[in-house]
Each structure stands twice: as structure tokens, then as C-alpha cells.
Design an enzyme around this catalytic site. Structure first.
Site, short mmCIF file in Angstrom:
data_model
loop_
_atom_site.label_atom_id
_atom_site.label_comp_id
_atom_site.label_asym_id
_atom_site.label_seq_id
_atom_site.Cartn_x
_atom_site.Cartn_y
_atom_site.Cartn_z
CG ASP A 135 -3.09 8.16 -1.76
OD1 ASP A 135 -2.86 8.70 -0.72
OD2 ASP A 135 -2.93 6.93 -2.16
CG ASN A 177 -2.47 11.70 2.28
OD1 ASN A 177 -1.87 10.74 1.70
ND2 ASN A 177 -2.20 12.08 3.45
CE LYS A 178 -5.06 5.90 4.01
NZ LYS A 178 -6.20 5.01 3.34
NE ARG A 208 -5.98 1.02 -2.13
CZ ARG A 208 -5.37 1.38 -1.13
NH1 ARG A 208 -4.15 1.16 -0.92
NH2 ARG A 208 -6.17 2.45 -0.23
NE ARG A 265 -0.43 1.79 3.64
CZ ARG A 265 0.65 2.35 3.69
NH1 ARG A 265 1.80 1.95 4.27
NH2 ARG A 265 0.62 3.75 3.40
N GLY A 266 0.24 2.39 -0.30
CA GLY A 266 0.86 3.53 -0.32
C GLY A 266 0.96 3.91 -1.85
CB ALA A 267 0.29 6.82 -4.01
CD GLN A 325 -3.36 3.00 6.46
OE1 GLN A 325 -3.98 3.27 7.45
NE2 GLN A 325 -4.14 3.10 5.34
O1 MRU Z 1 -4.67 3.23 1.83
P1 MRU Z 1 -3.17 3.44 1.75
O2 MRU Z 1 -2.48 3.03 3.14
O3 MRU Z 1 -2.56 2.91 0.43
O4 MRU Z 1 -3.02 5.03 1.90
C1 MRU Z 1 -1.88 5.75 1.90
C2 MRU Z 1 -1.93 7.22 1.78
O5 MRU Z 1 -2.81 7.82 1.91
C3 MRU Z 1 -0.48 7.81 1.79
O6 MRU Z 1 -0.55 8.92 2.62
C4 MRU Z 1 -0.10 8.11 0.46
O7 MRU Z 1 -0.18 7.14 -0.38
C5 MRU Z 1 1.21 8.68 0.19
S1 MRU Z 1 2.36 7.14 0.52
C6 MRU Z 1 3.85 8.05 0.24
#
Ligand code: MRU
Length: 351
Positions: free
Chosen positions: A239, A249-250, A95, A52-54, A198
């Protein structure tokens, strides 16, 4: 800076046979690996948040396409591109919000457009380049972002934006790593990031591996923390960043930005240019991923909410550009972002 000292965790590893993922569903209590030998497994791992993470999901998708290439026959790149269309679509659908996924797949497909009979090698080289460029971008952004922070500052971060979410070093967490190394960041707070945790499960664990002390807070404690004067910057990842500087973002990021503005705390977004989507005008046009309500209704497979209760679980939100003090990419810093400043920063770029 001694990068290895402050950056020991790796989430995505390609070993020429398979894609090896650190399973982020079970961290920090278990350090298990999920080994993906085919593209379907990679797409499922992205959907399930194994990875996970963009940036990390973009990198995983690129390697997923390399795995898919082993299942098809094609004489040249254009033929391979057609044969890989289903795999590309499956990965893309895993996603919706993080634009890095579509960006990486577009880049992989673009390579195929011009490839001859060496298309398999070119595809693998492109995936490796996407991964390596991400690490280099993160290290560069670390220096750029840290330079904005006054020595001795406290910072609050959200979700996990570290090596677990990228090819290494991280985005917002990269700035924090660089800031700690340079003596600019004296205090690190991390929000737990409900419902998937997270922050609580990943960020404070990752920082612990690298010897960076961090203090966990409940998400609901953020505004109170700001009121005490202990943090000078909120630093988050993204994201998707749209042409006007809005940032997806999250979930919870938007609330942090509102609280930060009220308390005079600065707000920094750190993301590689692969997260910038100049083809989408504003954040209102971004698809916000909705995940299963079970993430809210229970914990660890155990229901904690009364039967019969329903939940709404959007996992991202959009922070308007007007609440952001700085967007840091590897191309530079955009202060007080708006459509004009983003256009100026991106003029001439093939974003
Ligand atoms: O649902 P996730 O854990 O994939 O969400 C991740 C985030 O929102 C991060 O802040 C974003 O992807 C940046 S990661 C460098």
C-alpha cells in the site's frame, strides 16, 4: 503470455456515464455491482471496501473526480481545480494508508493546472491513462517477478493483490499468474487474511476464475507451512513503499516476513511505482488505518464475541526493508532494498 486466459475478472469499469464497481463486500457468494453516479458515492465505496486494493482505489478516485467535474462550471483547468478541491479532499480522506489514492488525485489535479477550456476531456483522458498504465505495469512486473522464481516453486500470498485490486492482472498475483504460465510456480497458497478475508473470499475465487488452483490456509498456519518446505517465496503487494524500502501492506504481512526469514523462504513485494512514496523516509511515518472493531467482533453482521469485549483493528502493518529480498516495480527490481538502493532506482524519477 496469453493474458486473457489467466486474467478474466474486472473490478472497476468506467462506462462514460458512471463508475461500475464489482462489490467486493459480497464476493464470492454474490456478484453484485455498485454503480456510482457521483463523487460522494465513489468516496463511500472506497471507505466501505466495495472497491479496495491500493491501485484500484487510486483508479476509482480518478474516475470519481471525473464524476465531480460534471457538477461544476469552470472556464479552464485552474478554475476547475479550485472548484474540485472539496471533491479531491473527500476522496483523499476515504482511506489513509495506500498512497496510490493521493498519487492519483495529485496527478489529476496536475493536469488541470495546465488545461484550457478542454479541461473536462483532459481530466477524463488522465483517468483513462492512470487505469491503462496500471494494467501495463502489472503485466511487466509479472514478467520481472516471475523471472526471480525457480521452476517448480511453491508460493504463499496474502490479502488480494489481483485484478480485483488493480485495473487487471494484479501485482503479487500478477507475478503468480506469470509464474504459473511459465511453469515456475507449481503450488499457490493463499492466507485467509483475517479479519476481512480478502484471501479467503477474493484471492482464491479470483484464481479459480482463471483456472489457477490455489490452496487456502489459515493465517496462523503460515509458519508451519514454511517449515514443511512447500513454499520458496512469499509474494505480497504493498500500500506504500517508503524511501528506505519499508513496506506497508495488509495486516499480517510483517509476521509473514519474520517467519519467512526464519525459514529461509524468500520475500518479494510487487507494486507499481504509484505505490512508492519517496517523500516519506521510513515506514514509521506511515499512518496505519484503524477500522471498526465490528470487523473483528463478528462475522456477516452476526456478533461472534461476547458482549463487552473490545477489539483493536489496525488493518495494515509495516515490514522493515531488512526482511525483504526483492521489491519489484515496473521500473525494475530492487534486491535487498535499503535507502541507497531505493534512491539509486528512483534517481531521475518524478515520484
Ligand atoms: O484493505 P485492502 O483490501 O484495500 O488492502 C489491500 C492490500 O493490503 C493489498 O495487499 C495492497 O493494496 C496491494 S493491492 C495490489
Amino acid at each position: 503470455m496469453d493474458y486473457e486466459r489467466y486474467d478474466r475478472v474486472r473490478a472497476v469499469t468506467w462506462n462514460d456515464e458512471a463508475l461500475d464497481l464489482l462489490d467486493q463486500r459480497v464476493l464470492p457468494m454474490q456478484q453484485a455491482r455498485v454503480i456510482c453516479h457521483d463523487v460522494g458515492r465513489v468516496a463511500q465505496a472506497i471507505f466501505d471496501l466495495v472497491v479496495r486494493g491500493a491501485p484500484a482505489i487510486g483508479i476509482a478516485a480518478a474516475w470519481g473526480l471525473v464524476l465531480a467535474s460534471r457538477q461544476i462550471q469552470a472556464k479552464n483547468g485552474p478554475e476547475a481545480r479550485v472548484a474540485l478541491a472539496d471533491a479531491t479532499n473527500t476522496l483523499n480522506a476515504a482511506r489513509p494508508t495506500a498512497v496510490n489514492l493521493a498519487w492519483a488525485l495529485r496527478r489529476m489535479n496536475a493536469v488541470l493546472a495546465n488545461a484550457g477550456d478542454d479541461w473536462r476531456v483532459m481530466l477524463a483522458n488522465e483517468a483513462a491513462a492512470i487505469e491503462q498504465e496500471d494494467l501495463a505495469a502489472n503485466r511487466h512486473m509479472g514478467r520481472l517477478g516471475a523471472a526471480l522464481i525457480e521452476p517448480g516453486s511453491g508460493v504463499l500470498t496474502h490479502c488480494n493483490t489481483g485484478s480485483l485490486a488493480t485495473s487487471g492482472f494484479g501485482t503479487a498475483l500478477g507475478v503468480i499468474r506469470a509464474g504459473v504460465a511459465e511453469g515456475r510456480v507449481a503450488r499457490v497458497f493463499a492466507g485467509e487474511t483475517r479479519p476481512w478475508l480478502q484471501g479467503a473470499r477474493l484471492t482464491v475465487w479470483e484464481l479459480l476464475q482463471d483456472g489457477i488452483p490455489a490452496t487456502l490456509i489459515a493465517d496462523a498456519a503460515a509458519a508451519h507451512l514454511m517449515s514443511t518446505g512447500q513454499v520458496q517465496w512469499v509474494i505480497v503487494g504493498a500500500d506504500r513503499i517508503t524511501a528506505n524500502g519499508d513496506v506497508a501492506n495488509k495486516i499480517g504481512t510483517y509476521a509473514l516476513a519474520i517467519a519467512a526469514r526464519y525459514h529461509g523462504v524468500k520475500f518479494m513485494v510487487v507494486a507499481p511505482s504509484s505505490t512508492v512514496d519517496m517523500h516519506t523516509a521510513t515506514g514509521a511515518e506511515i499512518e496505519i488505518e484503524q477500522r471498526n472493531e465490528a470487523e473483528l467482533l463478528g462475522y456477516g453482521g452476526q456478533r461472534t464475541v461476547a458482549e463487552g469485549v473490545r477489539a483493536w483493528n489496525p488493518v495494515f502493518d509495516v515490514t522493515p526493508a531488512a526482511l525483504i529480498d526483492a521489491i519489484v516495480t515496473e521500473r525494475g527490481v530492487v534486491l535487498q532494498p535499503n535507502a541507497q538502493r531505493m534512491a539509486d532506482a528512483w534517481s531521475g524519477a518524478d515520484a
